[in-house]
Write an enzyme that holds these catalytic residues in place. Structure first.
Site, PDB file in Angstrom:
ATOM      1  CE  LYS A   1      -4.844  10.154  -4.155  1.00  0.00           C
ATOM      2  NZ  LYS A   1      -5.609  10.669  -5.278  1.00  0.00           N
TER       3      LYS A   1
ATOM      4  N   PRO B   1       3.414   2.369  -1.640  1.00  0.00           N
ATOM      5  CG  PRO B   1       4.373   0.922  -3.312  1.00  0.00           C
ATOM      6  CD  PRO B   1       3.730   1.048  -1.896  1.00  0.00           C
ATOM      7  CE1 TYR B   2      -4.249   5.375  -4.819  1.00  0.00           C
ATOM      8  CE2 TYR B   2      -4.431   5.075  -2.510  1.00  0.00           C
ATOM      9  CZ  TYR B   2      -5.099   5.554  -3.475  1.00  0.00           C
ATOM     10  OH  TYR B   2      -6.094   6.201  -3.710  1.00  0.00           O
ATOM     11  CB  VAL B   3       0.317   5.953   1.290  1.00  0.00           C
ATOM     12  CG1 VAL B   3       0.559   7.237   2.035  1.00  0.00           C
ATOM     13  CG2 VAL B   3      -0.640   4.903   1.680  1.00  0.00           C
TER      14      VAL B   3
ATOM     15  CG  PHE C   1      -2.033   1.019   1.045  1.00  0.00           C
ATOM     16  CD1 PHE C   1      -2.898   1.065   0.056  1.00  0.00           C
ATOM     17  CD2 PHE C   1      -2.191   1.884   2.314  1.00  0.00           C
ATOM     18  CE1 PHE C   1      -3.824   2.162   0.124  1.00  0.00           C
ATOM     19  CE2 PHE C   1      -3.317   2.866   2.364  1.00  0.00           C
ATOM     20  CZ  PHE C   1      -4.047   2.924   1.367  1.00  0.00           C
TER      21      PHE C   1
END
Lengths: 216, 216
Positions: free
Chosen positions: A135, A130-132, A128
């Site tokens: 963003k 890399p997504y955080v 998770f």
């Protein structure tokens, strides 16, 4: 007020175009990736623009010409590959921000993730994180501009029917929120200039969306 | 001058520690991920610091305390997954920049990719584009700081023996460059304050590294 919705064909995007088209003072322009997605929005009376968010800035800027606000709700989501996370969630967002500047559109509403702080990157699972991070950097980029931004950090998204009631503040306890309510939080943010320069978390709650947004 | 090398155990990193330890005026502090990598550098007389670049900023800042310059040459490279590209090439770089600011280290040399412009992102293959974008945002972040930065964009890296001769300018024709020469370009950049606030591409060539760097 004409609003360009980047990521209109997404789950929040579809609710948002519906909410905007139901609203007397707002008009939607749906930015979509494929021509075949257009009829869905045209049937609601919304304008459309077919633009690839992984392409150049110029076509995004062209889609933004003449609108009063841009909502970025495109997203690969946490379950796509990290390659799309970089190219859509980060680079697509920054290109949209640059397109806003190029087209002279000052108002920009970013649909972020629930928590994009440094702490959230460090404590996220390896899949998770890399997504955080993507963003996080998109939000940081927006905050460094002169745009009239609002950054919305919704809780865990559900397809439940919207209740029209939420809990919104700079930090709220993690909880669910129906995508339909997120769409109406976006509309309320567009209508309330007091949200300019602010970011907030939002989950389901007991306060009417209008009151919750006005009290931020 | 004491230089913290972030990514010392990488292929450029090892050449760089060697070059620095061979140099009278420079001392290397090798930042590495694993304790078992330390002896390699300690045998060269270099100090070491075991820090996970995917962890918090604080341990990086602690490793940076008391050094005069930081070289960021860590990298997942274009062949790892895009998840590591986000977490190392982008977020690891930005955390190192923040660590430099925290530790009061002004001089920062970034080893970037050959071309990290917007055009390069758009024209890259779909598998390479996330890497280019991550390096782009790391470079952009560095340029927005008050640090005394130099950004080096090397051509295609080889393991050939260094020739001591390169071609360096803001834009040069794409070509190969031995990693050993890149290491010596970094040393020359550290020695020449005229490279502060500059970025340049570098490939193999006919000019001695010192002359090439001085003429930038």
């Amino acid at each position: 007020m004409k609003v360009l919705i980047v990521g209109a064909n997404g789950q929040i995007g579809k609710h948002l175009v519906t909410s905007i088209q139901d609203h007397n003072q707002l008009d939607a322009k749906a930015m979509i990736r494929k021509e075949e997605q257009a009829s869905y929005f045209e049937n609601m009376g919304a304008e459309t623009a077919v633009v690839d968010l992984e392409g150049e800035i110029e076509p995004i800027a062209k889609a933004a010409e003449g609108v009063d606000a841009i909502v970025f709700t495109a997203g690969s989501g946490p379950n796509t590959g990290a390659d799309k996370t970089v190219l859509v969630d980060l680079d697509g967002a920054v290109k949209t921000i640059k397109a806003a500047e190029k087209a002279g559109v000052k108002r920009f509403v970013m649909i972020s993730s629930y928590d994009t702080t440094r702490e959230a990157i460090q404590s996220a699972s390896s899949s998770f994180a890399p997504y955080v991070a993507a963003k996080h950097y998109a939000d940081e980029w927006l905050k460094s501009t002169d745009l009239d931004y609002t950054i919305i950090h919704p809780g865990k998204l559900t397809n439940d029917e919207g209740s029209g009631r939420v809990n919104a503040a700079s930090r709220v306890e993690r909880d669910e929120i129906p995508r339909e309510d997120v769409a109406n939080v976006i509309v309320a943010s567009l209508e309330n200039a007091s949200t300019v320069g602010k970011e907030f978390q939002v989950v389901k709650g007991n306060t009417s969306i209008d009151d919750a947004i006005k009290s931020l």
